[in-house]
Scaffold this motif. Structure first.
Motif, PDB file in Angstrom:
ATOM      1  N   GLY A  20       6.290  -9.744  -8.725  1.00 28.98           N
ATOM      2  CA  GLY A  20       5.250 -10.675  -8.321  1.00 28.98           C
ATOM      3  C   GLY A  20       4.050 -10.006  -7.693  1.00 28.98           C
ATOM      4  N   SER A  21       4.270  -8.870  -7.037  1.00 26.53           N
ATOM      5  CA  SER A  21       3.194  -8.163  -6.346  1.00 26.53           C
ATOM      6  C   SER A  21       3.341  -6.668  -6.550  1.00 26.53           C
ATOM      7  CB  SER A  21       3.214  -8.477  -4.849  1.00 26.53           C
ATOM      8  OG  SER A  21       3.080  -9.867  -4.602  1.00 26.53           O
ATOM      9  N   TRP A  22       2.220  -6.014  -6.820  1.00 28.96           N
ATOM     10  CA  TRP A  22       2.164  -4.564  -7.008  1.00 28.96           C
ATOM     11  C   TRP A  22       1.283  -3.911  -5.965  1.00 28.96           C
ATOM     12  CZ3 TRP A  22       5.221  -2.548 -10.716  1.00 28.96           C
ATOM     13  CH2 TRP A  22       5.553  -3.329 -11.827  1.00 28.96           C
ATOM     14  N   GLY A  23       1.643  -2.689  -5.595  1.00 31.77           N
ATOM     15  CA  GLY A  23       0.728  -1.865  -4.843  1.00 31.77           C
ATOM     16  C   GLY A  23      -0.294  -1.247  -5.771  1.00 31.77           C
ATOM     17  N   GLN A  24      -1.226  -0.490  -5.206  1.00 28.57           N
ATOM     18  CA  GLN A  24      -2.293   0.107  -6.010  1.00 28.57           C
ATOM     19  C   GLN A  24      -1.847   1.376  -6.720  1.00 28.57           C
ATOM     20  OE1 GLN A  24      -1.948   0.718  -2.810  1.00 28.57           O
ATOM     21  NE2 GLN A  24      -2.250   2.932  -2.647  1.00 28.57           N
ATOM     22  N   GLY A  25      -0.741   1.940  -6.310  1.00 29.36           N
ATOM     23  CA  GLY A  25      -0.203   3.137  -6.920  1.00 29.36           C
ATOM     24  C   GLY A  25      -0.594   4.404  -6.197  1.00 29.36           C
ATOM     25  N   THR A  26       0.280   5.400  -6.265  1.00 30.40           N
ATOM     26  CA  THR A  26      -0.009   6.714  -5.722  1.00 30.40           C
ATOM     27  C   THR A  26       0.404   7.762  -6.748  1.00 30.40           C
ATOM     28  OG1 THR A  26       0.305   8.190  -3.808  1.00 30.40           O
ATOM     29  CG2 THR A  26       2.222   6.905  -4.509  1.00 30.40           C
ATOM     30  N   GLN A  27      -0.457   8.739  -6.978  1.00 29.39           N
ATOM     31  CA  GLN A  27      -0.246   9.727  -8.028  1.00 29.39           C
ATOM     32  C   GLN A  27       0.730  10.803  -7.579  1.00 29.39           C
ATOM     33  OE1 GLN A  27      -1.702  10.023 -11.329  1.00 29.39           O
ATOM     34  NE2 GLN A  27      -0.063  11.561 -11.453  1.00 29.39           N
ATOM     35  N   VAL A  28       1.711  11.065  -8.430  1.00 30.77           N
ATOM     36  CA  VAL A  28       2.638  12.175  -8.244  1.00 30.77           C
ATOM     37  C   VAL A  28       2.500  13.098  -9.438  1.00 30.77           C
ATOM     38  CG1 VAL A  28       5.058  12.882  -8.119  1.00 30.77           C
ATOM     39  CG2 VAL A  28       4.268  10.871  -6.857  1.00 30.77           C
TER      40      VAL A  28
ATOM     41  N   VAL B  19       0.841  -1.186   0.000  1.00 31.63           N
ATOM     42  CA  VAL B  19       0.000   0.000   0.000  1.00 31.63           C
ATOM     43  C   VAL B  19       0.879   1.240   0.000  1.00 31.63           C
ATOM     44  CG1 VAL B  19      -1.828   1.267   1.163  1.00 31.63           C
ATOM     45  CG2 VAL B  19      -1.812  -1.230   1.229  1.00 31.63           C
ATOM     46  N   GLU B  20       0.806   2.016  -1.088  1.00 25.54           N
ATOM     47  CA  GLU B  20       1.597   3.229  -1.219  1.00 25.54           C
ATOM     48  C   GLU B  20       0.849   4.429  -0.652  1.00 25.54           C
ATOM     49  OE1 GLU B  20       2.130   0.906  -5.183  1.00 25.54           O
ATOM     50  OE2 GLU B  20       0.511   1.391  -3.777  1.00 25.54           O
ATOM     51  N   SER B  21       1.601   5.421  -0.235  1.00 24.72           N
ATOM     52  CA  SER B  21       1.040   6.682   0.209  1.00 24.72           C
ATOM     53  C   SER B  21       2.082   7.778   0.012  1.00 24.72           C
ATOM     54  CB  SER B  21       0.596   6.619   1.673  1.00 24.72           C
ATOM     55  OG  SER B  21       1.698   6.354   2.529  1.00 24.72           O
ATOM     56  N   GLY B  22       1.652   9.018   0.099  1.00 25.17           N
ATOM     57  CA  GLY B  22       2.568  10.140   0.049  1.00 25.17           C
ATOM     58  C   GLY B  22       2.589  10.914  -1.251  1.00 25.17           C
ATOM     59  N   GLY B  23       1.848  10.463  -2.243  1.00 27.99           N
ATOM     60  CA  GLY B  23       1.798  11.188  -3.500  1.00 27.99           C
ATOM     61  C   GLY B  23       1.052  12.504  -3.352  1.00 27.99           C
ATOM     62  N   GLY B  24       1.161  13.331  -4.372  1.00 25.63           N
ATOM     63  CA  GLY B  24       0.489  14.614  -4.342  1.00 25.63           C
ATOM     64  C   GLY B  24       0.934  15.509  -5.470  1.00 25.63           C
ATOM     65  N   LEU B  25       0.562  16.772  -5.371  1.00 21.67           N
ATOM     66  CA  LEU B  25       0.889  17.787  -6.363  1.00 21.67           C
ATOM     67  C   LEU B  25       1.968  18.704  -5.816  1.00 21.67           C
ATOM     68  CD1 LEU B  25       0.296  19.350  -9.007  1.00 21.67           C
ATOM     69  CD2 LEU B  25      -1.482  20.576  -7.728  1.00 21.67           C
ATOM     70  N   VAL B  26       3.058  18.839  -6.558  1.00 23.24           N
ATOM     71  CA  VAL B  26       4.154  19.713  -6.156  1.00 23.24           C
ATOM     72  C   VAL B  26       4.641  20.504  -7.357  1.00 23.24           C
ATOM     73  CG1 VAL B  26       4.920  18.211  -4.280  1.00 23.24           C
ATOM     74  CG2 VAL B  26       5.914  17.952  -6.559  1.00 23.24           C
ATOM     75  N   GLN B  27       5.311  21.612  -7.081  1.00 23.93           N
ATOM     76  CA  GLN B  27       5.921  22.404  -8.130  1.00 23.93           C
ATOM     77  C   GLN B  27       7.277  21.827  -8.511  1.00 23.93           C
ATOM     78  OE1 GLN B  27       5.995  26.363  -6.381  1.00 23.93           O
ATOM     79  NE2 GLN B  27       4.101  26.909  -7.434  1.00 23.93           N
ATOM     80  N   ALA B  28       7.695  22.092  -9.738  1.00 20.22           N
ATOM     81  CA  ALA B  28       9.014  21.661 -10.180  1.00 20.22           C
ATOM     82  C   ALA B  28      10.079  22.150  -9.206  1.00 20.22           C
ATOM     83  CB  ALA B  28       9.293  22.173 -11.583  1.00 20.22           C
ATOM     84  N   GLY B  29      11.016  21.268  -8.888  1.00 22.44           N
ATOM     85  CA  GLY B  29      12.047  21.582  -7.923  1.00 22.44           C
ATOM     86  C   GLY B  29      11.702  21.180  -6.508  1.00 22.44           C
ATOM     87  N   GLY B  30      10.465  20.810  -6.281  1.00 23.87           N
ATOM     88  CA  GLY B  30      10.020  20.412  -4.964  1.00 23.87           C
ATOM     89  C   GLY B  30      10.331  18.968  -4.649  1.00 23.87           C
ATOM     90  N   SER B  31       9.851  18.519  -3.489  1.00 27.74           N
ATOM     91  CA  SER B  31      10.143  17.174  -3.003  1.00 27.74           C
ATOM     92  C   SER B  31       8.893  16.483  -2.497  1.00 27.74           C
ATOM     93  CB  SER B  31      11.161  17.229  -1.862  1.00 27.74           C
ATOM     94  OG  SER B  31      12.396  17.776  -2.279  1.00 27.74           O
TER      95      SER B  31
ATOM     96  N   ILE C 286      14.078  -8.088  -1.882  1.00 24.50           N
ATOM     97  CA  ILE C 286      14.526  -6.894  -2.575  1.00 24.50           C
ATOM     98  C   ILE C 286      13.268  -6.165  -3.056  1.00 24.50           C
ATOM     99  CG2 ILE C 286      15.860  -5.974  -4.493  1.00 24.50           C
ATOM    100  CD1 ILE C 286      17.479  -8.619  -4.408  1.00 24.50           C
ATOM    101  N   MET C 287      13.096  -4.929  -2.635  1.00 24.92           N
ATOM    102  CA  MET C 287      11.899  -4.168  -2.948  1.00 24.92           C
ATOM    103  C   MET C 287      12.201  -3.092  -3.985  1.00 24.92           C
ATOM    104  SD  MET C 287       9.548  -5.593  -1.130  1.00 24.92           S
ATOM    105  CE  MET C 287       8.229  -4.385  -1.312  1.00 24.92           C
ATOM    106  N   GLY C 288      11.167  -2.708  -4.717  1.00 25.75           N
ATOM    107  CA  GLY C 288      11.374  -1.732  -5.772  1.00 25.75           C
ATOM    108  C   GLY C 288      10.236  -0.744  -5.919  1.00 25.75           C
ATOM    109  N   TRP C 289      10.504   0.290  -6.702  1.00 25.65           N
ATOM    110  CA  TRP C 289       9.525   1.279  -7.111  1.00 25.65           C
ATOM    111  C   TRP C 289       9.510   1.359  -8.630  1.00 25.65           C
ATOM    112  CZ3 TRP C 289       6.059   3.775  -4.069  1.00 25.65           C
ATOM    113  CH2 TRP C 289       6.298   3.821  -2.693  1.00 25.65           C
ATOM    114  N   PHE C 290       8.319   1.442  -9.189  1.00 28.32           N
ATOM    115  CA  PHE C 290       8.101   1.676 -10.605  1.00 28.32           C
ATOM    116  C   PHE C 290       7.203   2.889 -10.756  1.00 28.32           C
ATOM    117  CE2 PHE C 290       9.565  -2.578 -10.546  1.00 28.32           C
ATOM    118  CZ  PHE C 290       9.989  -2.928 -11.820  1.00 28.32           C
ATOM    119  N   ARG C 291       7.107   3.397 -11.978  1.00 31.77           N
ATOM    120  CA  ARG C 291       6.173   4.482 -12.251  1.00 31.77           C
ATOM    121  C   ARG C 291       5.603   4.324 -13.650  1.00 31.77           C
ATOM    122  NH1 ARG C 291      10.325   9.686 -12.548  1.00 31.77           N
ATOM    123  NH2 ARG C 291      11.297   9.162 -14.573  1.00 31.77           N
ATOM    124  N   GLN C 292       4.433   4.893 -13.848  1.00 35.92           N
ATOM    125  CA  GLN C 292       3.778   4.835 -15.142  1.00 35.92           C
ATOM    126  C   GLN C 292       3.081   6.158 -15.421  1.00 35.92           C
ATOM    127  OE1 GLN C 292       1.045   1.560 -15.686  1.00 35.92           O
ATOM    128  NE2 GLN C 292       1.401   1.588 -17.894  1.00 35.92           N
TER     129      GLN C 292
END
Length: 125
Positions: free
Chosen positions: A113-121, A5-17, A33-39
């Protein structure tokens, strides 16, 4: 069953964190071994970063190297992605991922093998 379960995504300005978190259950987290992907819209899901069980092994996509940092807390069954100096091209849904085999680096979607539901950035210019 494995749940991520991912969390922490949101809307930020360029240069932000932003700092993304992934809470894992249903697996022996510390051995994986854990990973992050994006789409991004209209694009294929792509590898971002991976981290070994003891945090010694880290792997980053060239596009994020030097800006993103992957970390984990095995006591909390959590993996994190600290994203700094964000660019509009970082805009995507970010997914937490565990490999099919715990000793395998989840470097590409077929290895996952397993994915989270995703969080929008979303990064605005």
């Amino acid at each position: 069953q494995v749940q991520l379960v991912e969390s922490g995504g949101g809307l930020v300005q360029a240069g932000g964190s932003l700092r993304l978190s992934c809470a894992a259950s249903g697996l022996t987290f510390r051995t994986y071994i854990m990973g992050w992907f994006r789409q991004a819209p209209g694009k294929e899901r792509e590898f971002v970063a991976a981290i070994g069980w003891n945090s010694i092994l880290t792997v980053y996509a060239d596009s994020v190297k030097g800006r993103f940092t992957i970390s984990r807390d095995n006591a909390k069954n959590q993996v994190y992605l600290q994203m700094n100096s964000l660019k509009p091209e970082d805009t995507a849904v970010y997914f937490c991922a565990a490999p099919h085999v715990q000793t395998t680096i989840p470097r590409s979607p077929p290895m996952v093998g397993s994915w989270g539901q995703g969080t929008q950035v979303t990064v605005s210019s």
